[in-house]
Design an enzyme around this catalytic site. Sequence first.
Site: not given
Ligand code: PMP
Length: 326
Positions: A44
Amino acid sequence: MDIRTGFVGTVGNTPLIRLNSFSDKTGCEILGKAEFLNPGGSVKDRAALYIIEDAEKKGLLKPGGTVVEGTAGNTGIGLAHICNAKGYRCLIIIPETQSQEKIDLLRALGAEVRPVPAVPYRDPNNFVKLSGTIAAEMDNAIWANQFDNPANRLAHYETTGPELWAQTDGRIDAWVSATGTGGTYAGVTQFLKEKNPTLKCVLADPMGSALYHYFKTGEFKSEGNSVTEGIGTSRLTENLNGAPVDEAVQVDDAEMLRVVYQLLRRDGLFMGGSVGINVGAAVAVAKQMGPGHTIVTILCDGGARYQSRLYNPEWLASKGLSVPEL
Ligand code: PMP
């Protein structure tokens, strides 16, 4: 000389790691993008940086301004670091049901944290909606709005995707990722499909999320639940909207745990739960495609963030789960 400029200059350009135990077993090259090595510790950081720099470019955020977001997780951590590095204030609205650990961490990073009652998304006082309302009422403030702000997806279209392509010399047969906001999946998918339209793009989903059924049947429906954090959703966010999904794969928590404990014990990698969903789905794709293929996925964050949960046998038992035998 090889020097990166501050926190901001250190976001991205992460290594791509061959996951040896999984690659050897399947006969495929299963490769994980080491997003846990970003300076804020997760994938992130990329979205947080793009969201803030997009607002700067549009003149919406000026020196001394405030970045507001409703989040309890990695996005808040990334935003808090970048706000420090760029001289902004960071205001995080989170449901009061979230662990004290997370509130303390965000405060330690310098964010102002405002816990609010936990109410459903349809309620205007839901923490995500409230963060938008609060930002709109403040001067020189932006709402990061990670779910529906396309700057999130653009971060992955402009950085994660091209890095994966360069690191593999374009030799990728499949790309696999779970989604929270959808930014990672959609941005990388868009870039890779432009380079090679036949490359298979696979959405990985935990139980309790409605996306698997949505992409299989067109209907938002969920079954079961998951202890994973930061992934799975019940709506099509603006960031995910329009992204092609060649296939959806569901991974349950027992499999997720087998994967994260194998990563720890066989590969030496201490990973968070969403990595278990991603690598579990990548293995399923490897078995479908057969040996000789290259499959890339994301190692979203590290295991220390989940030490009292995924790596704690008592906590697992309280959820009806256990440390797997390998
Ligand atoms: N894994 C974790 C631990 C996350 O915090 C996030 C973000 N919410 C994601 C995966 C998924 O990423 P995205 O928001 O880009 O879909």
